[in-house]
Design a protein around this motif. Structure first.
Motif, short mmCIF file in Angstrom:
data_model
loop_
_atom_site.label_atom_id
_atom_site.label_comp_id
_atom_site.label_asym_id
_atom_site.label_seq_id
_atom_site.Cartn_x
_atom_site.Cartn_y
_atom_site.Cartn_z
N CYS A 4 -12.26 10.27 6.90
CA CYS A 4 -11.10 10.01 5.72
C CYS A 4 -9.86 10.31 6.82
N PHE A 5 -8.92 9.29 6.45
CA PHE A 5 -7.73 9.35 7.37
C PHE A 5 -6.46 9.99 6.43
N VAL A 6 -5.80 10.90 6.54
CA VAL A 6 -4.78 11.41 6.01
C VAL A 6 -3.36 11.44 6.36
N LEU A 7 -2.33 10.79 5.77
CA LEU A 7 -0.77 10.89 6.34
C LEU A 7 -0.07 11.36 5.45
N PRO A 8 0.31 12.53 5.21
CA PRO A 8 0.98 13.36 4.36
C PRO A 8 2.60 13.38 4.50
N SER A 9 2.95 12.20 5.13
CA SER A 9 4.67 12.09 5.54
C SER A 9 5.53 12.29 4.23
N LEU A 10 6.40 12.78 4.54
CA LEU A 10 7.66 13.09 3.74
C LEU A 10 8.55 11.83 3.66
N ARG A 20 -11.60 2.83 7.52
CA ARG A 20 -11.53 4.08 7.17
C ARG A 20 -10.91 4.32 5.71
N PRO A 21 -11.63 5.36 4.67
CA PRO A 21 -10.70 5.62 3.58
C PRO A 21 -9.55 6.42 3.86
N VAL A 22 -8.50 6.02 3.12
CA VAL A 22 -7.18 6.71 3.39
C VAL A 22 -6.49 7.34 2.31
N ILE A 23 -5.81 8.23 2.39
CA ILE A 23 -5.03 8.99 1.71
C ILE A 23 -3.54 9.11 2.01
N CYS A 24 -2.64 8.54 1.41
CA CYS A 24 -1.27 8.90 2.04
C CYS A 24 -0.19 9.16 1.07
N SER A 25 0.94 9.70 1.69
CA SER A 25 2.08 9.72 0.77
C SER A 25 2.75 8.37 0.24
#
Length: 376
Positions: free
Chosen positions: A274-280, A296-301
């Motif tokens: 899982c790819f995660v990008l928690p940017s502000l 890839r499955p993605v989780i992002c802000s």
């Protein structure tokens, strides 16, 4: 296609981050559109190596170093002015506030080429950076076109006095032949990661706006209840020491791997579950497009252009800075499917480097046509 246009790209770089990678991908693709380019790299006096220039040469991209000892360097202005004079028919494409500043000063002499600017995204976490943004916005009023990578960037430009018709949304693109779902993954064993681990990962600059510490804090909550969970982060930046310290404080350092800058990210993505990008804050992050191309499955802000990129796709968006929402999304991903072909299909359709180059080439020719019409 035979080249009928030349563009001088001016860039002041602090490393090999997203904007640099976008330009390194753009220049070869422009050649396929009949646009020759020269990369003019302003020296960064704080770096022992001028990485953008060196990497460009390795890729076969014409690149020249422009001396720059710091702010208001007359040698920089003079050298850049001489380069512009040597290429009187070229357009100038600037990337970032320092490039905009020196290009504006350099064309104050006899050579006054059209200037296109791309705003890759603004970081305003300090007073100095807010000043630089203010300066850049004033300079952009003088240029023939201002390109943005996120529609959210349009309103601040208009508020700063830039005409809407001179603002062009040109979204980033990546090499879809490089980032593939079946690229051989990096060996987990090389990093001491179990083969059966559920591996979260990200590719980011380790800086405040990317929120790497928030990612480690969210991961620590997952790790309490998921012994299979591990985290890798590729990239460098000023927060590396703080990130290592926070991982130790949260007792997850043994399951967190900081990989530094990687020259092989196409093999990193396929190692992830899982790819995660928690940017502000963001413009349009290349790492998201690369992870999507790898399916890839993605989780992002939900910041910048990210919601538009992922609209209608099976991906998870969370509010920026909301750790509870990030934890919930990461928890849900533990049972997700290992591949999401629809994400790659979106990148192939809308976010290829060829499409990005085509859009820029069309804008360059439009500007040249206007200049030729005025001259006639």
């Amino acid at each position: 296609m035979p080249a009928d246009l030349q563009v001088l790209h001016v860039f002041s770089s602090a490393g090999l981050y997203g904007a640099e990678q976008a330009v390194l991908g753009l220049i070869p693709a422009l050649r396929e559109c009949g646009v020759d380019s020269i990369l003019l790299c302003l020296d960064n006096p704080h770096l022992s190596e001028q990485m953008l220039h060196q990497h460009a040469l390795k890729l076969g991209i014409p690149s020249e170093r422009i001396p720059c000892a710091g702010r208001f360097d007359r040698v920089t202005t003079r050298t850049l002015r001489n380069v512009l004079a040597a290429h009187p028919e070229a357009l100038v494409h600037v990337h970032g506030y320092k490039s905009a500043f020196y290009a504006s000063r350099a064309r104050a002499g006899r050579s006054r080429p059209p200037i296109v600017a791309t705003s890759h995204g603004w970081v305003t976490t300090t007073r100095r950076l807010r000043l630089y943004r203010w300066l850049e916005l004033r300079l952009l009023r003088q240029f023939q076109a201002v390109c943005i990578v996120s529609e959210a960037m349009r309103a601040p430009l208009i508020k700063a006095g830039i005409d809407n018709e001179r603002i062009h949304l040109i979204e980033n693109g990546i090499d879809t032949t490089r980032f593939l779902p079946d690229a051989t993954p990096l060996s987990r064993a090389e990093f001491g990661i179990p083969a059966d681990a559920f591996l979260y990962g990200s590719v980011m600059r380790l800086s405040t706006e990317k929120n790497p510490i928030g990612l480690v804090e969210a991961f620590a909550q997952i790790a309490q209840h998921a012994p299979r969970a591990w985290l890798v982060i590729a990239g460098e930046g000023p927060l590396r020491g703080s990130l290592e310290k926070r991982a130790r404080e949260l007792d997850v350092a043994e399951r967190v791997r900081l990989l530094g800058v990687r020259a092989d990210p196409e093999h990193l993505y396929t190692m992830l579950d899982c790819f995660v990008l928690p940017s502000l804050t963001e413009g349009l992050p290349l790492s998201l497009l690369e992870a999507m191309a790898a399916a890839r499955p993605v989780i992002c802000s939900e910041v910048g252009q990210i919601a538009t990129v992922l609209d209608g796709l099976p991906a998870t968006l969370v509010a920026a800075g909301n750790t509870a929402a990030l934890v919930s999304a990461m928890q849900g991903a533990l049972n997700d499917t290992p591949s999401v072909p629809a994400l790659r299909q979106r990148v192939e359709a809308r976010y290829s480097v060829a499409r990005m180059a085509h859009d820029y080439a069309a804008l360059y020719r439009e500007i040249r046509s206007r200049r030729d019409h005025i001259a006639a």
